[in-house]
Scaffold this active site. Structure first.
Site, PDB file in Angstrom:
ATOM      1  N   ASP A   1     -28.378 -19.297  15.181  1.00 35.76           N
ATOM      2  CA  ASP A   1     -29.281 -18.238  15.632  1.00 35.76           C
ATOM      3  C   ASP A   1     -28.653 -17.435  16.774  1.00 35.76           C
ATOM      4  O   ASP A   1     -27.682 -17.859  17.409  1.00 35.76           O
ATOM      5  CB  ASP A   1     -30.612 -18.852  16.084  1.00 35.76           C
ATOM      6  CG  ASP A   1     -31.808 -17.990  15.724  1.00 35.76           C
ATOM      7  OD1 ASP A   1     -31.646 -16.763  15.592  1.00 35.76           O
ATOM      8  OD2 ASP A   1     -32.920 -18.543  15.580  1.00 35.76           O
TER       9      ASP A   1
ATOM     10  N   ASP B   1     -37.663 -13.073  10.266  1.00 32.01           N
ATOM     11  CA  ASP B   1     -38.588 -14.117  10.730  1.00 32.01           C
ATOM     12  C   ASP B   1     -39.969 -13.940  10.117  1.00 32.01           C
ATOM     13  O   ASP B   1     -40.814 -14.838  10.226  1.00 32.01           O
ATOM     14  CB  ASP B   1     -38.717 -14.075  12.254  1.00 32.01           C
ATOM     15  CG  ASP B   1     -37.590 -14.818  12.952  1.00 32.01           C
ATOM     16  OD1 ASP B   1     -36.832 -15.537  12.279  1.00 32.01           O
ATOM     17  OD2 ASP B   1     -37.457 -14.664  14.184  1.00 32.01           O
TER      18      ASP B   1
END
Length: 715
Positions: A451, A515
């Site tokens: 990430d 997301d």
């Protein structure tokens, strides 16, 4: 061809690089390199191209035609954006490069330039592959005795007059890659990314289009930067009428200073042309990417993946995770990913980043027991990292507060309670590599989700801008991890889809597309990400109900069909799913496993449909023997009976069996009866010509519902 005495070419030459899809034609007149054409394949050439394209002399203009070379220099009379900008402490600010040497073959050209005044040498390379993808690269050498400050290098390609519109993509967190299309006006249309990563607002490709271009027809020219740092994309129309498209890395002040004798390799750009619409452009990208030896589907099928983030977030509890694993194994999940929260102090997002050691307070025996439990269930294990970031509340920060990207002794503002670790610093780089490698060496981990949750601000290293070197460092880190762990797969995640580009694609095996797992939002996000990135590289998961980002509740069938067209997975606490939902999930996973060979190798089709509230899209096998299509109602139909659904891309002379399949659930309807063809259990037969030109009558779907259509050749 070598260079004559004096370092310049002695004659003019027309050079053509051609693929079955496109051509680029160069002219080497006047010690310059001029692109006469980039676009449609030119199979036959006459002798009059130079004369045909030479301009007249205008009343208020230069006294002779001055063709714009690839370097677009002011010294040669070019008045638009130049290719190169820089100086030597305020001197040598204007370049005048002469073409000294050309090396070329059928599909490759390397042009060597020198500027005897600015004391620079440049090699500009063009490589056109069989799929019509043109890669342009450059190396700049400082042949002087003092430093040269490179301020900007932008690659440019000419566009024809019929290119009348520009399309790019914009977005934000959880709302990535939405298209914006407008006329090409006089001046410059620019998209700049300055956040140190490609970002949610990154366009992936900037496109120029003929005015009538849609998915299935028309001309489109695309340009992308193969880089994950700052970038710039331009389309420019000059008062002369000339139109061009440009792109490159966007440099911070003083970021690239070439010492005497030094050579700088400039990040490449990828150019793509199609005269078969936006889908044709995608077809070129997909064939090129899938031909790479390291492309994931050339190694093995893409495993159905479950990630536990939206199920547990930071609440790591072994029994809960085992319970999720039990259900996951029962429905057929193949890869199980433990997300954020497994390392020291990480009970929330305010601490722990930088300390990549297992938190014994939640995993007293380490990760080995849970990994064994998951492996014994027949699933691979994956783990989350965010190695480029650091929390102030971490052992690493307390030991090395100087290991963050910063400038002038000040701290950048916090973003998600974190700073950016300066991995251009050798010791910081070694720390991340050592700790990540230690985890991968100790445990049976086949996959990491990497990430990147914040932007880069004041990104300096020892007083110099460092975005370029930070980007190069993460490429080196990924390459080194894969060298040490040859079977490792890496997912690029950056708060969702903020690092999806044609640079990092050479180092990773999957992108986390967004997301936002809300299926209605994902219909748009996946549709436009797919212009460039093939579905097998895009993580597409069934999200929870309600969706975490929108709080919208949608039927599991709509979520499943939406997630099918990618590298499918689940992001949901399925221990709370109903028995009916689990049946749908299990059947959907079986369908994905049966069809992923088609989904991840076929030609993507996005149907130009008169009702913008419905998306019709699918995948057709390369041999046109089968196809899988979805009809998705995003909102209410504009008419009582939805417009006919054309199914293009099949063999017009073959007969196909066509039927609705309910492996992803039956969904919902707003009607008393199904259309006639859907009432025949074994399906109907139609020719490819009929499906393309007549189509199928869709059912009346309520908003946020979809159906799947399976099409199989009867031959």
């Amino acid at each position: 061809m070598g260079s004559p005495p004096g370092g310049s070419l002695a004659r003019t030459e027309i050079i053509t690089l051609s693929s079955p899809v496109s051509s680029i034609i160069f002219d080497t007149a006047d010690n310059n390199l001029v692109i006469k054409h980039w676009g449609a394949h030119i199979a036959i050439a006459g002798s009059g191209l130079q004369a045909a394209t030479t301009k007249s002399v205008a009343n208020s203009g230069f006294d002779q035609p001055l063709p714009s070379g690839v370097l677009r220099e002011h010294s040669r009379g070019f008045l638009g954006h130049p290719t190169i900008s820089g100086h030597r402490n305020g001197q040598a600010w204007s370049t005048y490069f002469s073409l000294t040497k050309i090396d070329h073959s059928e599909r490759d050209l390397a042009a060597h330039f020198a500027d005897a005044s600015a004391l620079l040498k440049l090699v500009l390379s063009y490589s056109l592959n069989e799929f019509g993808i043109l890669k342009i690269s450059a190396e700049l050498t400082n042949s002087g005795t003092d430093s040269y400050n490179l301020e900007q290098f932008t690659y440019w390609l000419p566009l024809p007059d019929r290119a009348s519109e520009v399309m790019d993509f914009t977005g934000r967190w959880s709302h990535e890659r939405h298209p914006q299309r407008s006329s090409i006006r006089y001046g410059v249309t620019s998209r700049e990314i300055r956040e140190g990563r490609t970002g949610h607002d990154y366009t992936i490709a900037q496109l120029a289009l003929a005015g009538s271009t849609e998915f299935a027809h028309g001309e489109v020219w695309g340009l992308s930067v193969a880089w994950s740092g700052n970038s710039i994309h331009h389309v420019e129309r000059l008062a002369t009428g000339d139109i061009s498209i440009g792109a490159g890395e966007l440099l911070e002040p003083g970021e690239i200073i070439l010492a005497p004798g030094a050579t700088h390799t400039i990040p490449s750009v990828i150019a793509n042309y199609s005269n078969e619409g936006l889908d044709g452009l995608s077809h070129n990208y997909y064939r090129w990417l899938r031909a790479r030896p390291n492309h994931p589907t050339n190694i093995r099928p893409r495993p159905l993946t479950l990630n536990v983030w939206e199920a547990i977030e930071f609440h790591h509890d072994s029994e809960k995770i085992r319970a999720i694993a039990d259900v996951a194994a029962e429905v057929g999940v193949e890869r199980f990913v433990l997300d954020d929260g497994w390392f020291n102090l990480r009970r929330h997002d305010r601490a722990g980043l930088g300390d990549w050691v297992v938190d014994k307070s939640v995993w007293p025996d380490g990760l080995a027991p849970i990994i064994k439990y998951i492996n014994d269930k027949g699933m691979e294990f994956g783990l989350w990292f965010e190695g480029e970031m650091i929390n102030p509340d971490s052992d690493l920060y307390r030991a090395h507060p100087e290991w963050i990207l910063h400038e002038a002794g000040r701290l950048p503002p916090l973003w998600r309670n974190q700073q950016v670790l300066d991995i251009t610093h050798p010791n910081a780089y070694e720390h991340v590599l050592r700790q990540t490698d230690a985890i991968l060496s100790e445990y049976n981990i086949s996959y990491i989700k990497w990430d990147h949750n914040r932007v880069l601000v004041d990104a300096g290293h020892l007083g110099q801008a460092a975005v370029h070197n930070q980007t190069a460092a993460i490429y080196r880190l990924f390459a080194e991890l894969k060298t040490r762990h040859p079977k490792l797969e890496i997912e690029s995640c950056a708060s969702g889809g903020a690092r999806i580009d044609l640079g990092v694609i050479d180092y990773v095996d999957r992108f986390w597309t967004s997301d936002n797992n809300d299926a209605l939002e994902r219909q748009m996000i996946q549709r436009w990400t797919g212009i460039v990135i093939p579905p097998e590289l895009c993580g597409t998961h069934i999200g929870p109900r309600p969706g975490n980002q929108t709080r919208r509740v949608t039927d599991v069938s709509f979520r499943a069909i939406t997630a099918l067209f990618g590298h499918a997975g689940i992001e949901w606490d399925i221990t709370g799913a109903t028995a009916e939902e689990l049946i749908v999930i299990k059947n959907w996973i079986s369908l994905y496993k049966r069809k992923r060979g088609l989904l991840h190798s076929g030609k993507a089709i996005r149907v130009d449909h008169p009702d913008s509230n419905s998306f019709i899209y699918g995948v057709v096998a390369q041999d046109r023997s089968e196809a899988l299509f979805a009809i998705a109602a995003r909102d209410m139909s504009e008419s009582t009976f939805p417009a006919m659904a054309r199914i293009p891309g099949l063999d017009p002379l073959r007969i196909y069996r066509v039927k609705v399949i309910t492996d992803a659930g039956p969904g919902k309807r707003m009607q008393n009866s199904e259309p006639g063809w859907m009432q025949i259990a074994e399906g109907i037969t139609m020719s490819g010509m009929e499906l393309d030109n007549i189509g199928l009558r869709p059912p009346i779907l309520p908003p946020e519902n979809a159906i799947l259509i399976e099409i199989t050749s009867t031959e």
